[in-house]
Design an enzyme around this catalytic site. Structure first.
Site, PDB file in Angstrom:
ATOM      1  N   VAL A  94       0.832  -1.212   0.000  1.00 30.76           N
ATOM      2  CA  VAL A  94       0.000   0.000   0.000  1.00 30.76           C
ATOM      3  C   VAL A  94       0.869   1.266   0.000  1.00 30.76           C
ATOM      4  O   VAL A  94       0.575   2.237  -0.722  1.00 30.76           O
ATOM      5  CB  VAL A  94      -0.985   0.002   1.200  1.00 30.76           C
ATOM      6  N   LYS A 122      -6.929  -1.900   9.878  1.00 29.44           N
ATOM      7  CA  LYS A 122      -8.222  -2.210  10.516  1.00 29.44           C
ATOM      8  C   LYS A 122      -8.072  -2.960  11.822  1.00 29.44           C
ATOM      9  O   LYS A 122      -8.857  -2.766  12.750  1.00 29.44           O
ATOM     10  CB  LYS A 122      -9.141  -3.001   9.568  1.00 29.44           C
ATOM     11  N   GLU A 139     -10.493   5.506   5.711  1.00 30.86           N
ATOM     12  CA  GLU A 139     -11.309   4.968   4.615  1.00 30.86           C
ATOM     13  C   GLU A 139     -10.712   3.683   4.042  1.00 30.86           C
ATOM     14  O   GLU A 139     -11.432   2.737   3.699  1.00 30.86           O
ATOM     15  CB  GLU A 139     -11.426   6.030   3.504  1.00 30.86           C
ATOM     16  N   ILE A 196     -13.510   1.260  -1.855  1.00 33.58           N
ATOM     17  CA  ILE A 196     -14.931   1.663  -1.779  1.00 33.58           C
ATOM     18  C   ILE A 196     -15.117   2.754  -0.719  1.00 33.58           C
ATOM     19  O   ILE A 196     -14.722   2.569   0.431  1.00 33.58           O
ATOM     20  CB  ILE A 196     -15.829   0.437  -1.425  1.00 33.58           C
ATOM     21  N   GLY A 230      -0.308  -9.536  -3.542  1.00 36.29           N
ATOM     22  CA  GLY A 230      -0.309  -8.515  -2.482  1.00 36.29           C
ATOM     23  C   GLY A 230      -1.677  -8.304  -1.863  1.00 36.29           C
ATOM     24  O   GLY A 230      -1.896  -7.347  -1.130  1.00 36.29           O
ATOM     25  N   LYS A 277     -13.224  -5.024  10.038  1.00 39.57           N
ATOM     26  CA  LYS A 277     -13.876  -4.005   9.196  1.00 39.57           C
ATOM     27  C   LYS A 277     -15.328  -3.803   9.627  1.00 39.57           C
ATOM     28  O   LYS A 277     -15.838  -2.681   9.617  1.00 39.57           O
ATOM     29  CB  LYS A 277     -13.805  -4.423   7.731  1.00 39.57           C
TER      30      LYS A 277
END
Ligand SMILES: NC(=O)c1ccc[n+]([C@@H]2O[C@H](COP(=O)([O-])OP(=O)(O)OC[C@H]3O[C@@H](n4cnc5c(N)ncnc54)[C@H](OP(=O)(O)O)[C@@H]3O)[C@@H](O)[C@H]2O)c1
Length: 414
Positions: free
Chosen positions: A16, A97, A121, A128, A179, A197
């Site tokens: 990320v 998370k 987010e 999303i 990944g 989540k």
């Protein structure tokens, strides 16, 4: 109002972190990445070495850095980084998370106390935009439920196994290579990631902070050829679904488990690393959000959106927590489930309120019927050690068992 000039301290330069860096280089986004903290000094990096540090304090104690972007794969270290940053008056954007779900109450209080902003987010359903939507758009809506495919890796594996007839191990290895999977893939396939989540979305949707340990969580590790065969024969797909919804005006219930979905289900065609979220509300009815739930660029795009929101001091306000009559959580609900076994003794732990259909074959069998969620929670710790697979059938958890007038079906092969 002038936009705040952002000077970023980035933690993590893996899937990320690099995805975000890439997005920065491909867009005209005006924020400066001052330093990047990583862990392993022996790793080759694709960008100039003077960007990197191995000492978190070099970023956390730098007064010119006003935003911390936390993208590491260690929840405990992430918690320390985020807490220290907020106490130092820095805003934080995170995709972690697990860290958030385990410390949400404390971090919400810290946001209030320090006047900083903590945005996440990217921590729920990748690209999303569901967190900000639940926080803002649905603020005054009467939300019936929020449910969906929240974990890209398990959806990728299930798609490969069911649609492409690959083996489970091959599909998992591919998810890791791409990944999508967490460093410890148990977090994905055992449903932990989806449960984390679900905690974040429940806080935004209903104003309640739920401990992940209190949610019934059952993953996809036990799925066998018999279950895939059953799904194919019935025209179903198997999806790992997280659910939070109201069972009456004052009460919500939550769970994470595999679900047999029919062709008409909104999530039937949500495949591979895609996530899908269904929001059901009193007046807007059903709305579906679909997008990539994993991968460097999709997740990086959600991180970028949060960074952008920090320019104008946006923060989640958790207004639903201030409701005069807060909702409460109950697990006193009934589910229609399919339970497949190989050893009949493994079925002794299940307590069916009613069995609608049974199959007994030479090497396996299954029951379809109604169980209490509280009974599943009571055996949760032993489920993963048994050769069984459980999947939810039907629409949603019910407050009462549905009265079924049909005769019980029993099949057996001697
Ligand atoms: N991958 C996805 O698709 C995805 C989607 C949504 C959310 N997320 C979340 O995003 C976060 C990052 O995931 P990822 O897939 O990018 O992980 P990753 O590829 O494994 O990269 C982790 C990075 O964190 C660094 N790191 C680990 N511990 C550290 C520490 N104590 N201090 C400083 N740096 C540390 C590692 O350093 P080295 O480079 O030195 O090893 C590496 O650069 C996780 O919270 C994950 O749950 C990931």
């Amino acid at each position: 109002m002038n936009d705040k000039k952002l000077r970023i301290g980035l933690f993590g330069f893996g899937c990320v972190g690099q995805g975000l860096y890439d997005i920065f280089t491909q867009t005209a986004f005006s924020a400066e990445i001052v330093k990047i903290c990583v862990k392993d000094p022996s790793k080759q990096r694709p960008i100039a070495a003077d960007y990197f540090t191995y000492n978190a304090d070099e970023i956390l104690e730098n007064p010119s850095i006003n935003l911390i972007v936390e993208l590491i794969d260690d929840a405990e270290a992430a918690y320390q980084i985020v807490k220290t940053a907020m106490l130092a008056g820095k805003d934080v954007v995170t995709a972690n998370k697990k860290m958030l779900a385990l410390h949400l109450d404390e971090l919400i209080a810290l946001q209030e106390e320090t006047g900083t902003s903590l945005l996440y987010e990217a921590a729920a359903c990748g690209s999303i935009p569901i967190v900000r939507n639940l926080a803002e758009y649905y603020d005054n809506e009467l939300l019936h439920s929020v449910s969906g495919i929240f974990n890209g890796s398990s959806n990728y594996i299930l798609t490969k196994v069911i649609d492409e007839k690959r083996s489970y191990d091959e599909a998992l290895a591919q998810a890791q290579d791409l990944g999508f999977a967490e460093t410890d893939p148990t977090l994905d396939v055992a449903g932990y990631d989806a449960a984390y989540k679900l905690c974040l979305l429940t806080a935004q949707a209903y104003g309640i902070v739920v401990s992940p340990a209190s949610i019934f969580r059952y993953g996809i590790q036990g799925v066998g050829q018999e279950d895939i065969q059953y799904a194919r024969e019935k025209g179903y797909k198997i999806k790992l679904i997280a659910y939070v919804g109201k069972i009456d005006e004052q009460t919500i219930t939550l769970l994470v488990m595999p679900h047999f979905v029919e062709q008409t289900h909104y999530l039937f065609d949500v495949n591979y690393e895609y996530n899908g979220v269904i929001v059901e509300a009193a007046f807007s009815d059903k709305q579906t959000f679909v997008g990539k739930g994993a991968g460097g660029h999709p997740t990086g795009s959600a991180v970028l959106s949060d960074i952008s929101a920090c320019r104008y001091n946006y923060k989640y306000e958790y207004r639903k927590r201030l409701r005069p009559q807060p909702l409460h959580v109950s697990q006193e609900v009934f589910l229609e489930v399919y339970v497949r076994y190989r050893n009949p003794e493994d079925m002794e732990i299940f307590n069916f309120v009613e069995v609608k259909e049974s199959f007994h074959g030479q090497s396996y069998g299954y029951h379809i019927g109604t169980v209490r969620l509280t009974d599943l929670i009571a055996i949760q710790d032993t489920l993963e050690k048994r050769e069984v697979f459980i999947a939810h059938l039907g629409d949603k958890p019910q407050k009462e068992p549905t009265a079924d007038k049909q005769q019980k079906k029993v099949f057996s092969i001697a």
